[in-house]
Write an enzyme that holds these catalytic residues in place. Structure first.
Site, PDB file in Angstrom:
ATOM      1  N   GLU A 126       0.857  -1.192   0.000  1.00 44.63           N
ATOM      2  CA  GLU A 126       0.000   0.000   0.000  1.00 44.63           C
ATOM      3  C   GLU A 126       0.894   1.243   0.000  1.00 44.63           C
ATOM      4  OE1 GLU A 126      -2.814  -0.187   3.227  1.00 44.63           O
ATOM      5  OE2 GLU A 126      -3.519  -2.166   2.593  1.00 44.63           O
ATOM      6  N   ALA A 129       2.591   1.274   3.177  1.00 41.19           N
ATOM      7  CA  ALA A 129       2.999  -0.040   3.690  1.00 41.19           C
ATOM      8  C   ALA A 129       3.760  -0.785   2.597  1.00 41.19           C
ATOM      9  CB  ALA A 129       1.770  -0.842   4.147  1.00 41.19           C
ATOM     10  N   GLY A 130       5.055  -0.465   2.484  1.00 35.12           N
ATOM     11  CA  GLY A 130       5.924  -1.119   1.500  1.00 35.12           C
ATOM     12  C   GLY A 130       6.764  -2.158   2.205  1.00 35.12           C
ATOM     13  N   PHE A 157       1.499  -0.508  -6.673  1.00 37.11           N
ATOM     14  CA  PHE A 157       2.621  -1.251  -7.262  1.00 37.11           C
ATOM     15  C   PHE A 157       2.283  -2.730  -7.452  1.00 37.11           C
ATOM     16  CE2 PHE A 157       5.767   1.874  -4.995  1.00 37.11           C
ATOM     17  CZ  PHE A 157       5.389   2.883  -5.864  1.00 37.11           C
ATOM     18  N   GLU A 364       9.456  -7.664  -4.314  1.00 30.48           N
ATOM     19  CA  GLU A 364       9.309  -8.849  -3.441  1.00 30.48           C
ATOM     20  C   GLU A 364      10.199  -8.704  -2.201  1.00 30.48           C
ATOM     21  OE1 GLU A 364       6.911 -10.229  -4.709  1.00 30.48           O
ATOM     22  OE2 GLU A 364       7.205 -11.156  -6.666  1.00 30.48           O
ATOM     23  N   GLY A 365      10.441  -7.445  -1.812  1.00 30.50           N
ATOM     24  CA  GLY A 365      11.277  -7.153  -0.651  1.00 30.50           C
ATOM     25  C   GLY A 365      12.613  -6.572  -1.101  1.00 30.50           C
ATOM     26  N   SER A 367      16.623  -5.245  -0.863  1.00 29.12           N
ATOM     27  CA  SER A 367      17.843  -5.899  -0.342  1.00 29.12           C
ATOM     28  C   SER A 367      17.956  -5.662   1.167  1.00 29.12           C
ATOM     29  CB  SER A 367      19.085  -5.330  -1.033  1.00 29.12           C
ATOM     30  OG  SER A 367      19.065  -5.676  -2.390  1.00 29.12           O
TER      31      SER A 367
HETATM   32  N1  COS Z   1       6.815 -17.311   7.141  1.00 26.39           N
HETATM   33  C1  COS Z   1       5.797 -17.483   8.005  1.00 26.39           C
HETATM   34  N2  COS Z   1       5.469 -16.592   8.957  1.00 26.39           N
HETATM   35  C2  COS Z   1       6.208 -15.480   9.031  1.00 26.39           C
HETATM   36  C3  COS Z   1       7.282 -15.218   8.164  1.00 26.39           C
HETATM   37  C4  COS Z   1       7.594 -16.215   7.191  1.00 26.39           C
HETATM   38  N3  COS Z   1       8.591 -16.041   6.321  1.00 26.39           N
HETATM   39  N4  COS Z   1       7.830 -14.026   8.484  1.00 26.39           N
HETATM   40  C5  COS Z   1       7.116 -13.537   9.522  1.00 26.39           C
HETATM   41  N5  COS Z   1       6.145 -14.418   9.859  1.00 26.39           N
HETATM   42  C6  COS Z   1       5.176 -14.320  10.948  1.00 26.39           C
HETATM   43  C7  COS Z   1       5.895 -14.179  12.285  1.00 26.39           C
HETATM   44  O1  COS Z   1       6.211 -15.449  12.814  1.00 26.39           O
HETATM   45  C8  COS Z   1       4.878 -13.451  13.118  1.00 26.39           C
HETATM   46  O2  COS Z   1       3.935 -14.372  13.592  1.00 26.39           O
HETATM   47  P1  COS Z   1       3.235 -14.199  15.050  1.00 26.39           P
HETATM   48  O3  COS Z   1       2.328 -13.002  14.931  1.00 26.39           O
HETATM   49  O4  COS Z   1       2.477 -15.460  15.240  1.00 26.39           O
HETATM   50  O5  COS Z   1       4.335 -13.984  16.034  1.00 26.39           O
HETATM   51  C9  COS Z   1       4.179 -12.525  12.098  1.00 26.39           C
HETATM   52  O6  COS Z   1       4.421 -13.120  10.813  1.00 26.39           O
HETATM   53  C10 COS Z   1       4.731 -11.127  12.121  1.00 26.39           C
HETATM   54  O7  COS Z   1       6.114 -11.217  11.858  1.00 26.39           O
HETATM   55  P2  COS Z   1       7.148 -10.079  12.227  1.00 26.39           P
HETATM   56  O8  COS Z   1       6.934  -9.637  13.627  1.00 26.39           O
HETATM   57  O9  COS Z   1       8.506 -10.584  11.834  1.00 26.39           O
HETATM   58  O10 COS Z   1       6.672  -8.920  11.252  1.00 26.39           O
HETATM   59  P3  COS Z   1       7.310  -7.523  10.935  1.00 26.39           P
HETATM   60  O11 COS Z   1       6.221  -6.527  10.906  1.00 26.39           O
HETATM   61  O12 COS Z   1       8.513  -7.273  11.797  1.00 26.39           O
HETATM   62  O13 COS Z   1       7.756  -7.696   9.380  1.00 26.39           O
HETATM   63  C11 COS Z   1       9.193  -8.203   7.544  1.00 26.39           C
HETATM   64  C12 COS Z   1       8.651  -8.603   8.927  1.00 26.39           C
HETATM   65  C13 COS Z   1       9.971  -6.915   7.574  1.00 26.39           C
HETATM   66  C14 COS Z   1      10.135  -9.357   7.196  1.00 26.39           C
HETATM   67  C15 COS Z   1       8.008  -8.114   6.533  1.00 26.39           C
HETATM   68  O14 COS Z   1       7.215  -6.991   6.787  1.00 26.39           O
HETATM   69  C16 COS Z   1       8.480  -8.086   5.096  1.00 26.39           C
HETATM   70  O15 COS Z   1       8.825  -9.126   4.515  1.00 26.39           O
HETATM   71  N6  COS Z   1       8.474  -6.894   4.488  1.00 26.39           N
HETATM   72  C17 COS Z   1       8.751  -6.746   3.058  1.00 26.39           C
HETATM   73  C18 COS Z   1       7.479  -6.833   2.320  1.00 26.39           C
HETATM   74  C19 COS Z   1       7.698  -7.153   0.884  1.00 26.39           C
HETATM   75  O16 COS Z   1       8.460  -8.033   0.534  1.00 26.39           O
HETATM   76  N7  COS Z   1       6.987  -6.447   0.049  1.00 26.39           N
HETATM   77  C20 COS Z   1       6.957  -6.712  -1.332  1.00 26.39           C
HETATM   78  C21 COS Z   1       5.535  -7.001  -1.630  1.00 26.39           C
HETATM   79  S1  COS Z   1       5.212  -7.824  -3.042  1.00 26.39           S
HETATM   80  S2  COS Z   1       5.927  -6.670  -4.458  1.00 26.39           S
END
Ligand code: COS
Length: 380
Positions: A126, A129-130, A157, A364-365, A367
């Site tokens: 969003e 929310a990136g 996006f 997809e996230g 680096s």
């Molecule tokens: N597989 C399964 N569960 C996962 C996971 C994974 N790879 N990563 C996190 N979780 C779960 C955690 O275990 C946690 O669960 P509980 O609520 O039961 O404890 C929950 O998800 C929240 O995880 P966390 O606290 O780590 O979340 P954060 O808000 O700190 O975010 C990141 C983690 C930064 C890794 C995440 O927001 C992310 O990947 N951001 C990038 C987004 C992205 O790639 N965007 C591109 C979109 S598509 S173009």
């Protein structure tokens, strides 16, 4: 670890390569330049079974798993990164429905998303929310009277968002619970209240459309709910783990092609009375490019192996994506440099490969997010 391909996988590699060279490459520059989704080629991908990789044959899929995705996507990426991205990102939706969907959802959506030639999309990001995907604000509030979810919010996006027939939307069903209040819902194109907003004008990947999706009191039947209430963030993260190996494959493919093109050019280009391949400066460039690309490939295959053998692969998916994407930028940059002025011209594919490679470090996230994921996994 043995990464040799089975006979079936060798056949898939051959088919992917032939399809890429015969169908994708001839239109790659035009698709990018005109920002046109390669409609005909996507239909052919569906006919040949590429769009059903990782989905059971029972629902129109082609079976296989992550390694099969890596094989097809990396072959496509050698000639057309837009097409590689289209396939790689499309596969998220059918694979998520295969994993979390009800029998009814699988029967309804998978044949359409596989042989049916309908495009799938994944709507998580969003405007605010990136990288912090957990701060998404789109809501999906349950209406008991009609047994529907009412969606409100804007996604941005979204790859393929403007054409997709089936979109997996992540929305808060309980906004008070943060990421634990997020759920996944299947939304079909044409649902009242669901419109496509701005279609982005990007630096690269011209053939892969990227759009804003707007939901205004968009009512979706409860039957479209994917997985359990509050399970959405985990579904998104697990889907992204798999998708990141797909980006690793895109980055690996474009780098392999850049190495090959550089070797060919260095052997043909004569300066100072001899091919530039005879210059040690060029040889050192090529040696670095080839070595780093082999290393990137090994990590991508390793991540695919872990995923396909049912082992945890979050860390390796992040490592392979981080490494392969940085390598793709490094290698396409040097390949362009080796091609000199010709590399900068649109007649050669180098400038397109260089622009396309850059996105693999972002989508997809980023680096930086991958380093967060890797550090958490390594340091726990
Ligand atoms: N597989 C399964 N569960 C996962 C996971 C994974 N790879 N990563 C996190 N979780 C779960 C955690 O275990 C946690 O669960 P509980 O609520 O039961 O404890 C929950 O998800 C929240 O995880 P966390 O606290 O780590 O979340 P954060 O808000 O700190 O975010 C990141 C983690 C930064 C890794 C995440 O927001 C992310 O990947 N951001 C990038 C987004 C992205 O790639 N965007 C591109 C979109 S598509 S173009």
């Amino acid at each position: 670890m043995d990464f040799s391909l089975t006979k079936k996988q060798e056949m898939l590699k051959k088919l992917s390569e032939q399809f890429a060279v015969n169908e994708l490459e001839p239109v790659a520059a035009e698709v990018d330049e005109s920002h046109t989704f390669p409609e005909e080629n996507f239909k052919k991908m569906a006919e040949l079974g590429f769009t059903g990789i990782g989905v059971s044959r029972q629902y129109g899929g082609s079976e296989g798993g992550t390694l099969e995705k890596v094989i097809a996507v990396s072959e496509f990426a050698k000639v057309c990164m837009s097409s590689a991205a289209i396939l790689s990102i499309h596969l998220i939706a059918p694979q998520a429905i295969s994993r979390y969907g009800t029998e009814e959802q699988k029967k309804k959506y998978l044949p359409r998303l596989t042989r049916g030639g309908e495009l799938g999309a994944f709507a998580l990001t969003e405007p605010d929310a990136g990288s912090d995907a957990g701060s998404a604000r789109t809501t999906a509030i349950f209406d008991r009277e009609t047994n529907e979810y009412v969606l409100n919010g804007t996604k941005c996006f979204i790859s393929g968002g403007s054409r997709a027939g089936v979109v997996i939307v992540f929305a808060l069903t309980d906004p008070s619970k943060g990421t634990r209040g997020m759920s996944a819902i299947i939304v079909e194109k044409g649902t009242p209240g669901f419109t496509v907003g701005k279609v982005e004008n990007k630096m690269g990947l011209g053939g892969s459309e990227t759009a804003e999706l707007i939901f205004e009191d968009c009512r979706v039947p409860a039957a479209n709910f994917l997985g359990k209430e509050g399970q959405g963030f985990k579904i998104a993260m697990q889907a992204l783990d798999g998708a990141r190996i797909g980006v690793g494959a895109q980055a690996m493919g474009v780098a392999e092609a850049a190495v090959d093109l550089s070797v060919k050019y260095a052997n043909e280009r004569v300066q100072f009375g001899k091919p530039i391949a005879a210059l040690q400066g060029i040889q050192w460039y090529i040696a670095d490019m080839a070595t780093k690309t082999e290393a990137a490939k090994a990590l991508v295959y390793h991540a695919a192996y872990l995923a396909d053998s049912g082992q945890p692969f979050t860390k390796m998916a992040a490592m392979c994506k981080l490494n392969a994407s940085e390598n793709a930028r490094f290698v396409t940059n040097l390949a362009l440099q080796i091609h000199g002025g010709y590399g900068y011209m649109k007649e050669y594919p180098l400038e397109r490969m260089y622009r396309d490679a850059k996105i693999t470090e972002i989508y997809e996230g980023t680096s930086e997010i991958h380093k967060v994921v890797i550090a958490r996994e390594v340091m726990r």
